[in-house]
Design a protein around this motif. Sequence first.
Motif, PDB file in Angstrom:
ATOM      1  N   GLY A 104       0.816  -1.216   0.000  1.00  0.00           N
ATOM      2  CA  GLY A 104       0.000   0.000   0.000  1.00  0.00           C
ATOM      3  C   GLY A 104       0.846   1.262   0.000  1.00  0.00           C
ATOM      4  O   GLY A 104       0.431   2.296  -0.535  1.00  0.00           O
ATOM      5  N   ILE A 105       2.039   1.201   0.625  1.00  0.00           N
ATOM      6  CA  ILE A 105       2.935   2.373   0.650  1.00  0.00           C
ATOM      7  C   ILE A 105       3.257   2.764  -0.799  1.00  0.00           C
ATOM      8  O   ILE A 105       3.135   3.928  -1.187  1.00  0.00           O
ATOM      9  CB  ILE A 105       4.237   2.047   1.435  1.00  0.00           C
ATOM     10  N   ASP A 106       3.625   1.778  -1.613  1.00  0.00           N
ATOM     11  CA  ASP A 106       3.967   2.049  -3.012  1.00  0.00           C
ATOM     12  C   ASP A 106       2.733   2.331  -3.857  1.00  0.00           C
ATOM     13  O   ASP A 106       2.736   3.251  -4.681  1.00  0.00           O
ATOM     14  CB  ASP A 106       4.762   0.866  -3.590  1.00  0.00           C
ATOM     15  N   ALA A 107       1.679   1.543  -3.645  1.00  0.00           N
ATOM     16  CA  ALA A 107       0.471   1.716  -4.468  1.00  0.00           C
ATOM     17  C   ALA A 107      -0.143   3.102  -4.263  1.00  0.00           C
ATOM     18  O   ALA A 107      -0.637   3.711  -5.210  1.00  0.00           O
ATOM     19  CB  ALA A 107      -0.539   0.619  -4.144  1.00  0.00           C
ATOM     20  N   SER A 108      -0.082   3.622  -3.023  1.00  0.00           N
ATOM     21  CA  SER A 108      -0.656   4.952  -2.754  1.00  0.00           C
ATOM     22  C   SER A 108       0.145   6.034  -3.467  1.00  0.00           C
ATOM     23  O   SER A 108      -0.425   7.010  -3.977  1.00  0.00           O
ATOM     24  CB  SER A 108      -0.677   5.230  -1.247  1.00  0.00           C
ATOM     25  N   MET A 109       1.482   5.875  -3.495  1.00  0.00           N
ATOM     26  CA  MET A 109       2.320   6.855  -4.200  1.00  0.00           C
ATOM     27  C   MET A 109       1.989   6.838  -5.696  1.00  0.00           C
ATOM     28  O   MET A 109       1.831   7.896  -6.323  1.00  0.00           O
ATOM     29  CB  MET A 109       3.801   6.529  -3.961  1.00  0.00           C
ATOM     30  N   LEU A 110       1.856   5.644  -6.250  1.00  0.00           N
ATOM     31  CA  LEU A 110       1.550   5.527  -7.688  1.00  0.00           C
ATOM     32  C   LEU A 110       0.171   6.098  -8.009  1.00  0.00           C
ATOM     33  O   LEU A 110      -0.013   6.782  -9.009  1.00  0.00           O
ATOM     34  CB  LEU A 110       1.628   4.056  -8.133  1.00  0.00           C
ATOM     35  N   LEU A 111      -0.782   5.817  -7.119  1.00  0.00           N
ATOM     36  CA  LEU A 111      -2.145   6.307  -7.332  1.00  0.00           C
ATOM     37  C   LEU A 111      -2.172   7.838  -7.358  1.00  0.00           C
ATOM     38  O   LEU A 111      -2.747   8.454  -8.257  1.00  0.00           O
ATOM     39  CB  LEU A 111      -3.071   5.768  -6.227  1.00  0.00           C
ATOM     40  N   VAL A 195      -9.597   1.990   4.369  1.00  0.00           N
ATOM     41  CA  VAL A 195      -8.873   0.895   3.712  1.00  0.00           C
ATOM     42  C   VAL A 195      -7.552   0.697   4.438  1.00  0.00           C
ATOM     43  O   VAL A 195      -6.803   1.656   4.623  1.00  0.00           O
ATOM     44  CB  VAL A 195      -8.544   1.231   2.231  1.00  0.00           C
ATOM     45  N   ASP A 196      -7.281  -0.528   4.854  1.00  0.00           N
ATOM     46  CA  ASP A 196      -6.030  -0.844   5.548  1.00  0.00           C
ATOM     47  C   ASP A 196      -5.299  -1.883   4.691  1.00  0.00           C
ATOM     48  O   ASP A 196      -5.734  -3.028   4.597  1.00  0.00           O
ATOM     49  CB  ASP A 196      -6.386  -1.401   6.940  1.00  0.00           C
ATOM     50  N   ASN A 197      -4.200  -1.459   4.046  1.00  0.00           N
ATOM     51  CA  ASN A 197      -3.529  -2.318   3.060  1.00  0.00           C
ATOM     52  C   ASN A 197      -2.567  -3.327   3.691  1.00  0.00           C
ATOM     53  O   ASN A 197      -1.686  -2.948   4.455  1.00  0.00           O
ATOM     54  CB  ASN A 197      -2.772  -1.443   2.049  1.00  0.00           C
ATOM     55  N   HIS A 198      -2.759  -4.598   3.333  1.00  0.00           N
ATOM     56  CA  HIS A 198      -1.955  -5.699   3.907  1.00  0.00           C
ATOM     57  C   HIS A 198      -1.485  -6.693   2.838  1.00  0.00           C
ATOM     58  O   HIS A 198      -1.914  -6.640   1.683  1.00  0.00           O
ATOM     59  CB  HIS A 198      -2.812  -6.503   4.899  1.00  0.00           C
ATOM     60  N   ALA A 298       0.147  -3.550  -8.040  1.00  0.00           N
ATOM     61  CA  ALA A 298      -0.857  -3.202  -9.062  1.00  0.00           C
ATOM     62  C   ALA A 298      -2.262  -3.551  -8.564  1.00  0.00           C
ATOM     63  O   ALA A 298      -3.209  -2.777  -8.757  1.00  0.00           O
ATOM     64  CB  ALA A 298      -0.543  -3.928 -10.365  1.00  0.00           C
ATOM     65  N   SER A 299      -2.413  -4.695  -7.910  1.00  0.00           N
ATOM     66  CA  SER A 299      -3.747  -5.066  -7.426  1.00  0.00           C
ATOM     67  C   SER A 299      -4.192  -4.138  -6.287  1.00  0.00           C
ATOM     68  O   SER A 299      -5.374  -3.809  -6.171  1.00  0.00           O
ATOM     69  CB  SER A 299      -3.790  -6.538  -6.992  1.00  0.00           C
ATOM     70  N   THR A 300      -3.244  -3.710  -5.455  1.00  0.00           N
ATOM     71  CA  THR A 300      -3.590  -2.790  -4.355  1.00  0.00           C
ATOM     72  C   THR A 300      -4.054  -1.450  -4.926  1.00  0.00           C
ATOM     73  O   THR A 300      -5.046  -0.869  -4.466  1.00  0.00           O
ATOM     74  CB  THR A 300      -2.389  -2.610  -3.406  1.00  0.00           C
ATOM     75  N   GLN A 301      -3.354  -0.981  -5.967  1.00  0.00           N
ATOM     76  CA  GLN A 301      -3.774   0.273  -6.612  1.00  0.00           C
ATOM     77  C   GLN A 301      -5.152   0.091  -7.266  1.00  0.00           C
ATOM     78  O   GLN A 301      -6.027   0.957  -7.147  1.00  0.00           O
ATOM     79  CB  GLN A 301      -2.741   0.713  -7.662  1.00  0.00           C
ATOM     80  N   ALA A 302      -5.358  -1.065  -7.895  1.00  0.00           N
ATOM     81  CA  ALA A 302      -6.644  -1.339  -8.560  1.00  0.00           C
ATOM     82  C   ALA A 302      -7.789  -1.370  -7.542  1.00  0.00           C
ATOM     83  O   ALA A 302      -8.888  -0.872  -7.797  1.00  0.00           O
ATOM     84  CB  ALA A 302      -6.566  -2.663  -9.309  1.00  0.00           C
ATOM     85  N   LEU A 303      -7.514  -1.939  -6.369  1.00  0.00           N
ATOM     86  CA  LEU A 303      -8.556  -2.008  -5.331  1.00  0.00           C
ATOM     87  C   LEU A 303      -8.915  -0.602  -4.847  1.00  0.00           C
ATOM     88  O   LEU A 303     -10.092  -0.271  -4.707  1.00  0.00           O
ATOM     89  CB  LEU A 303      -8.034  -2.881  -4.166  1.00  0.00           C
ATOM     90  N   MET A 304      -7.893   0.234  -4.635  1.00  0.00           N
ATOM     91  CA  MET A 304      -8.176   1.597  -4.169  1.00  0.00           C
ATOM     92  C   MET A 304      -8.956   2.375  -5.239  1.00  0.00           C
ATOM     93  O   MET A 304      -9.887   3.113  -4.918  1.00  0.00           O
ATOM     94  CB  MET A 304      -6.874   2.305  -3.784  1.00  0.00           C
TER      95      MET A 304
END
Length: 575
Positions: A104-111, A195-198, A298-304
Amino acid sequence: MSNLLCLILLFSSFIISAQNLTTIYEQSNGKQTPTYFQAIDWWKKTDAASPIVKMQAMGTTDAGHPLHLILVSQDNDFDINSIKAKRKNIILINNGIHPGEPDGIDASMLLVKDIIQKKYTLPINVVLAIIPVYNIGGTLNRSSNYRVDQNGPEEFGFRGNSQNLDLNRDFIKADSKDAIAFTQIFHYLDPDVFVDNHVSNGADYQHVMTLLTSQHNKLGGAMGEFLNKEFEPALYPLMKNKGFDLVPYVNHFSETPDAGWPEFWDSPRYSSGYATLWNTFAFVPETHMLKPYKQRVASTQALMESLIEIVSKNNAKITVLRDQTKKQQVSQTSFPIAWKWDRAKSTEINFKGFEVGKKNSEISGLPRLIYDRNKPFEKKVPFYNTYIDTLSVEKPIAYIISQGWWKVIDRLKMNKVQMRQIIDDTTIEVEAYRIENYQASSRPFEGHRPNSNVRVSKTLKKITFHRGDYYIPVNQKANRFLIETLEPQAEDSYFAWNFFDAILGQKEGFSDYVFEETATEFLKNNPEIKNKLEQRRASDSAFAKNRAAQLDFVYKNSPYYESAHLQYPVYRVVK
Ligand SMILES: [Zn+2]
């Protein structure tokens, strides 16, 4: 400076900043996650580069660093009251509660990078609130060795925070400064969705991401119904379109998941269970440890993104449902505090697993489980996602707690509970609980030995409260939180978390040889206790042979016995 020059300078600074926003994750082709300082530096740069991003420090953590909160708001409005007045929805995203799970740390930055570079549109009716790194102490404790079974990134942090606490058990007991800062953020935002990313471990299967959702029966009412029938089901096709076939969090009870599993029970100690107490829809995406880091991010970003899209589409409904639920809970009279899994009810889900086999372990020579990745299968399995309530309590008019129990009072204050202090010493008739039974955990758990199987008896008693003690009316937004933390039988109550353990030990006692005389005199003057003693002797032969037990019986039935022993010190005003 001319306006034109100003514009040119402003424009060029945006271009420079945008170029500099390449993340460590991107630079390493999805193999690395930033250190804590690299992540915060990136967010600072992003804040400076974009008017729709604002970063602020909120409270401190056990690691000695502040907890940061990032707001992303399309119309540059960062005033929470104004955002609420505009009926926008706030999605709070928490990252790195378990720093070994940095997806989630990376996916949030990308988002957010995609949003400010206009590759992804954040709808005007949704505001993102992001905790870039929650467990800072754990993130600073970096290694490539933790999470031995996990497929990347190359290095990451450790699960325990600076006090070696698992922060995803700390939302009620709040032993960490981290949890206190989180609570401050949570109430500042009152998020509609959390949302709590794990990343999960456990069984192997084909799904890149599994999804843990607030248990809908526990969320209850119209919100629980909406979550179960509309909100959560809408996520699955959206995620499928983005290339990720979701399945509910795999919480299997047999050796492998192909016989189905019950929905995870997210009591208030967990992030999503805590959110439920405040009528916030909560999701805990769990990417699978054996999938490559790139796929997981990628899936974490897609979920958000899927959540953003559903929230935007249902903006009015979510806002109204939450408003109505909050209002209704102020006057709700009965609250469930215990639930159990209903084994008779299940739904069918489509599970994509791998066939399992056995081979002999090279270490022990004994048979061991293997998942055969060359033999994928797809089948329907039962998902037991119904829980029924097994114990409810009638809400009191108010709770009263003496100021001595300040550790609990501090936690209520931190959760914005409305209370007032008693002005003069007052005697009030209240409902009082006595702890009749409990079981303390035989092993330490997160710095505690939690009490479970709590049973109480209740009586009406006149109690004298003192100036400064706290009167807590149960007619407020915090009603559900108050019931589930102050009713001692609730699973994650403060009693369960040992905040009241001092009442479990008797402080005063007697010397046999002295009290024998006092007790004899007492029984002479109290024939009803003498009768009680004789009845007990007649019905209990072991008791009849035990002198010490009989003397203790007289003591406990006399006024010499202290009233505080086993007396639960949070009283209920019921009339
Ligand atoms: Zn985790």
